[in-house]
Design a protein around this motif. Structure first.
Motif, PDB file in Angstrom:
ATOM      1  N   ALA A 113       0.731  11.265  10.628  1.00 29.96           N
ATOM      2  CA  ALA A 113       2.049  11.113   9.994  1.00 29.96           C
ATOM      3  C   ALA A 113       1.904  11.008   8.479  1.00 29.96           C
ATOM      4  CB  ALA A 113       2.747   9.877  10.555  1.00 29.96           C
ATOM      5  N   ILE A 114       0.890  10.279   8.031  1.00 31.07           N
ATOM      6  CA  ILE A 114       0.648  10.132   6.588  1.00 31.07           C
ATOM      7  C   ILE A 114       0.308  11.483   5.964  1.00 31.07           C
ATOM      8  CG2 ILE A 114      -0.984   9.171   4.900  1.00 31.07           C
ATOM      9  CD1 ILE A 114      -1.071   6.655   6.762  1.00 31.07           C
ATOM     10  N   ASP A 115      -0.485  12.280   6.662  1.00 32.28           N
ATOM     11  CA  ASP A 115      -0.852  13.604   6.140  1.00 32.28           C
ATOM     12  C   ASP A 115       0.385  14.466   5.896  1.00 32.28           C
ATOM     13  OD1 ASP A 115      -3.519  12.941   6.220  1.00 32.28           O
ATOM     14  OD2 ASP A 115      -3.885  13.896   8.174  1.00 32.28           O
ATOM     15  N   LEU A 116       1.413  14.256   6.698  1.00 30.28           N
ATOM     16  CA  LEU A 116       2.645  15.035   6.538  1.00 30.28           C
ATOM     17  C   LEU A 116       3.588  14.448   5.495  1.00 30.28           C
ATOM     18  CD1 LEU A 116       3.378  15.746  10.316  1.00 30.28           C
ATOM     19  CD2 LEU A 116       2.641  17.415   8.596  1.00 30.28           C
ATOM     20  N   ASP A 117       3.500  13.126   5.283  1.00 28.52           N
ATOM     21  CA  ASP A 117       4.406  12.458   4.340  1.00 28.52           C
ATOM     22  C   ASP A 117       3.681  11.301   3.662  1.00 28.52           C
ATOM     23  OD1 ASP A 117       6.427  11.361   2.885  1.00 28.52           O
ATOM     24  OD2 ASP A 117       7.718  10.859   4.592  1.00 28.52           O
ATOM     25  N   LEU A 118       3.108  11.575   2.507  1.00 29.09           N
ATOM     26  CA  LEU A 118       2.351  10.555   1.759  1.00 29.09           C
ATOM     27  C   LEU A 118       3.256   9.544   1.073  1.00 29.09           C
ATOM     28  CD1 LEU A 118      -0.336  12.875   0.089  1.00 29.09           C
ATOM     29  CD2 LEU A 118      -0.702  11.282   1.981  1.00 29.09           C
ATOM     30  N   ARG A 119       4.560   9.780   1.089  1.00 28.35           N
ATOM     31  CA  ARG A 119       5.490   8.886   0.399  1.00 28.35           C
ATOM     32  C   ARG A 119       5.967   7.720   1.257  1.00 28.35           C
ATOM     33  NH1 ARG A 119       8.915  10.823  -3.778  1.00 28.35           N
ATOM     34  NH2 ARG A 119       8.178  12.724  -4.780  1.00 28.35           N
ATOM     35  N   ASN A 120       5.674   7.725   2.534  1.00 23.19           N
ATOM     36  CA  ASN A 120       6.284   6.754   3.451  1.00 23.19           C
ATOM     37  C   ASN A 120       5.406   5.510   3.592  1.00 23.19           C
ATOM     38  OD1 ASN A 120       7.336   5.412   5.825  1.00 23.19           O
ATOM     39  ND2 ASN A 120       8.465   7.313   6.213  1.00 23.19           N
ATOM     40  N   ALA A 121       5.903   4.391   3.050  1.00 17.66           N
ATOM     41  CA  ALA A 121       5.144   3.131   3.090  1.00 17.66           C
ATOM     42  C   ALA A 121       4.986   2.602   4.512  1.00 17.66           C
ATOM     43  CB  ALA A 121       5.844   2.087   2.225  1.00 17.66           C
ATOM     44  N   VAL A 122       5.958   2.911   5.381  1.00 16.00           N
ATOM     45  CA  VAL A 122       5.922   2.409   6.758  1.00 16.00           C
ATOM     46  C   VAL A 122       4.698   2.926   7.498  1.00 16.00           C
ATOM     47  CG1 VAL A 122       7.094   2.474   8.997  1.00 16.00           C
ATOM     48  CG2 VAL A 122       8.409   2.091   6.900  1.00 16.00           C
ATOM     49  N   TYR A 123       4.331   4.182   7.271  1.00 16.06           N
ATOM     50  CA  TYR A 123       3.195   4.763   7.984  1.00 16.06           C
ATOM     51  C   TYR A 123       1.895   4.036   7.621  1.00 16.06           C
ATOM     52  CZ  TYR A 123       6.531   8.632   8.650  1.00 16.06           C
ATOM     53  OH  TYR A 123       7.634   9.395   8.953  1.00 16.06           O
ATOM     54  N   TYR A 124       1.727   3.762   6.324  1.00 16.22           N
ATOM     55  CA  TYR A 124       0.534   3.024   5.888  1.00 16.22           C
ATOM     56  C   TYR A 124       0.525   1.607   6.474  1.00 16.22           C
ATOM     57  CZ  TYR A 124      -0.468   6.638   2.383  1.00 16.22           C
ATOM     58  OH  TYR A 124      -0.773   7.823   1.751  1.00 16.22           O
ATOM     59  N   CYS A 125       1.689   0.980   6.446  1.00 11.76           N
ATOM     60  CA  CYS A 125       1.783  -0.406   6.925  1.00 11.76           C
ATOM     61  C   CYS A 125       1.501  -0.493   8.426  1.00 11.76           C
ATOM     62  CB  CYS A 125       3.166  -0.961   6.606  1.00 11.76           C
ATOM     63  SG  CYS A 125       3.298  -2.748   6.811  1.00 11.76           S
ATOM     64  N   ASN A 126       2.020   0.465   9.180  1.00 15.76           N
ATOM     65  CA  ASN A 126       1.758   0.481  10.620  1.00 15.76           C
ATOM     66  C   ASN A 126       0.287   0.766  10.914  1.00 15.76           C
ATOM     67  OD1 ASN A 126       4.453   0.022  10.918  1.00 15.76           O
ATOM     68  ND2 ASN A 126       4.881   1.836  12.145  1.00 15.76           N
ATOM     69  N   ARG A 127      -0.310   1.650  10.128  1.00 16.87           N
ATOM     70  CA  ARG A 127      -1.735   1.911  10.324  1.00 16.87           C
ATOM     71  C   ARG A 127      -2.563   0.670   9.974  1.00 16.87           C
ATOM     72  NH1 ARG A 127      -4.856   6.927   7.474  1.00 16.87           N
ATOM     73  NH2 ARG A 127      -4.650   5.571   5.659  1.00 16.87           N
ATOM     74  N   ALA A 128      -2.101  -0.089   9.007  1.00 19.86           N
ATOM     75  CA  ALA A 128      -2.786  -1.346   8.664  1.00 19.86           C
ATOM     76  C   ALA A 128      -2.785  -2.295   9.857  1.00 19.86           C
ATOM     77  CB  ALA A 128      -2.109  -2.004   7.471  1.00 19.86           C
ATOM     78  N   ALA A 129      -1.661  -2.356  10.573  1.00 25.01           N
ATOM     79  CA  ALA A 129      -1.584  -3.222  11.745  1.00 25.01           C
ATOM     80  C   ALA A 129      -2.573  -2.774  12.817  1.00 25.01           C
ATOM     81  CB  ALA A 129      -0.157  -3.221  12.308  1.00 25.01           C
ATOM     82  N   ALA A 130      -2.682  -1.457  13.012  1.00 31.07           N
ATOM     83  CA  ALA A 130      -3.620  -0.937  14.008  1.00 31.07           C
ATOM     84  C   ALA A 130      -5.063  -1.219  13.597  1.00 31.07           C
ATOM     85  CB  ALA A 130      -3.402   0.569  14.184  1.00 31.07           C
ATOM     86  N   HIS A 131      -5.366  -1.045  12.314  1.00 35.08           N
ATOM     87  CA  HIS A 131      -6.714  -1.341  11.824  1.00 35.08           C
ATOM     88  C   HIS A 131      -7.055  -2.821  12.035  1.00 35.08           C
ATOM     89  CE1 HIS A 131      -8.265   2.341  10.253  1.00 35.08           C
ATOM     90  NE2 HIS A 131      -7.291   2.532   9.388  1.00 35.08           N
ATOM     91  N   SER A 132      -6.093  -3.692  11.795  1.00 34.61           N
ATOM     92  CA  SER A 132      -6.335  -5.127  11.981  1.00 34.61           C
ATOM     93  C   SER A 132      -6.649  -5.440  13.435  1.00 34.61           C
ATOM     94  CB  SER A 132      -5.126  -5.942  11.515  1.00 34.61           C
ATOM     95  OG  SER A 132      -5.032  -5.949  10.109  1.00 34.61           O
ATOM     96  N   LYS A 133      -5.938  -4.787  14.352  1.00 37.27           N
ATOM     97  CA  LYS A 133      -6.198  -5.008  15.776  1.00 37.27           C
ATOM     98  C   LYS A 133      -7.612  -4.579  16.161  1.00 37.27           C
ATOM     99  CE  LYS A 133      -2.263  -6.678  17.309  1.00 37.27           C
ATOM    100  NZ  LYS A 133      -2.203  -8.021  17.933  1.00 37.27           N
TER     101      LYS A 133
END
Length: 306
Positions: A113-133
């Motif tokens: 999703a980030i590769d398609l839209d680098l402007r979306n903060a939600v995608y980074y934040c959600n990936r951060a949650a997955a990385h934390s898990k």
């Protein structure tokens, strides 16, 4: 000179926070304290000079500066409607993977999703949650930095940054991010709860006994492996001598000292010996217990994803 004093004051604040994080040995802590004294003397400042404080912690200023120089700069043009739609689909797939605890698949979906839209903060934040898990806390903080850089008013990014930093035992920084999240979302009970947890962990980290293991002993008493290991440690002659001496002092022996200070010293020494013995006997179990407790310490486990 006023600007230099404010910078020096921020550096001193950062160094002082590091001395309270519980991650330094005695020599490292002493070195930082000397550095603080040198800076305060050189720039003629003190901890009471609150008028020199800036609105953001030095770490946050530094992270924002790094973000500006990040290779993943935000493009000037927006993604196409088709890319937007596909990115949202991938985000939703990632959210479903999170609910199913398929965290690696979630990371893959959010990355696409980030590769398609680098402007979306939600995608980074959600990936951060997955990385934390997955225990990838460095990657999680990096994604939170990017989310904050894109949208400085996104409270969830600050909250997830706080969770990752707490898991890394960086309690002062975590507290700062939880407070920022609460400024943006004052009624959020999750941020309030996690802030209290980080503050409590910072206090525990400065305890001489707690620093030996890095977590609360009370949370382990029902663990069979820990109980077995503790019983083995208690057979150690040095530990037995320490405990015996402490018990003698407790009933008013000649070394009892004034106000029980000797007892406290013996208790601390026994706790440190106990911690060292356990760490030496089974470091793998200790690390497993740390991760087990970290994964259940926060209110973010039931958090909804955007």
């Amino acid at each position: 000179m006023a600007g230099e004093k404010r910078l020096a004051f921020s550096i001193v604040q950062f160094l002082r926070d590091q001395t309270h994080c519980g991650a330094l040995n005695s020599d490292e802590q002493e070195s930082l304290e000397v550095a603080i004294q040198c800076l305060e003397t050189t720039f003629k400042i003190s901890s009471s000079d609150y008028h020199l404080a800036v609105s953001q912690p030095l770490t946050e200023i530094f992270l924002n500066s790094l973000l500006k120089n990040d290779n993943l700069t935000v493009p000037e043009t927006s993604p196409s409607p088709e890319d937007n739609e596909r990115a949202e689909q991938l985000k939703n797939e990632g959210n479903n993977h999170m609910k199913e605890e398929n965290y690696r698949c979630a990371v893959e979906c959010y990355t696409k999703a980030i590769d398609l839209d680098l402007r979306n903060a939600v995608y980074y934040c959600n990936r951060a949650a997955a990385h934390s898990k997955l225990g990838n806390y460095t990657e999680a903080t990096g994604d939170c930095e990017r989310a904050i850089g894109i949208d400085p008013g996104y409270s969830k990014a600050y909250g997830r940054m706080g969770l990752a930093l707490t898991a890394m035992n960086k309690y002062p920084e975590a507290i700062s991010y939880f407070k920022k999240a609460l400024v943006l979302d004052p009624e959020n009970d999750t941020y309030k709860s996690n802030l209290k947890i980080a503050e409590q962990k910072q206090k525990e980290a400065t305890s001489p006994i707690a620093s030996g293991l890095g977590f609360d002993m009370a949370s382990l008493i029902n663990n069979p492996a820990f109980i077995s290991m503790a019983a083995s440690v208690m057979q150690n002659q040095q530990v037995q001598q320490l405990m015996s001496g402490m018990m003698s002092n407790a009933v008013g022996g000649p070394a009892a000292g004034v106000g029980g200070l000797s007892d406290i010293s013996s208790l601390i020494e026994a706790g440190q010996q106990f911690a060292q013995q356990i760490q030496q006997q089974n470091p793998e179990l200790i690390e497993q217990l740390r991760n087990h407790i970290r994964s259940r310490s926060f209110s973010g486990s039931a958090e909804e994803h955007s």
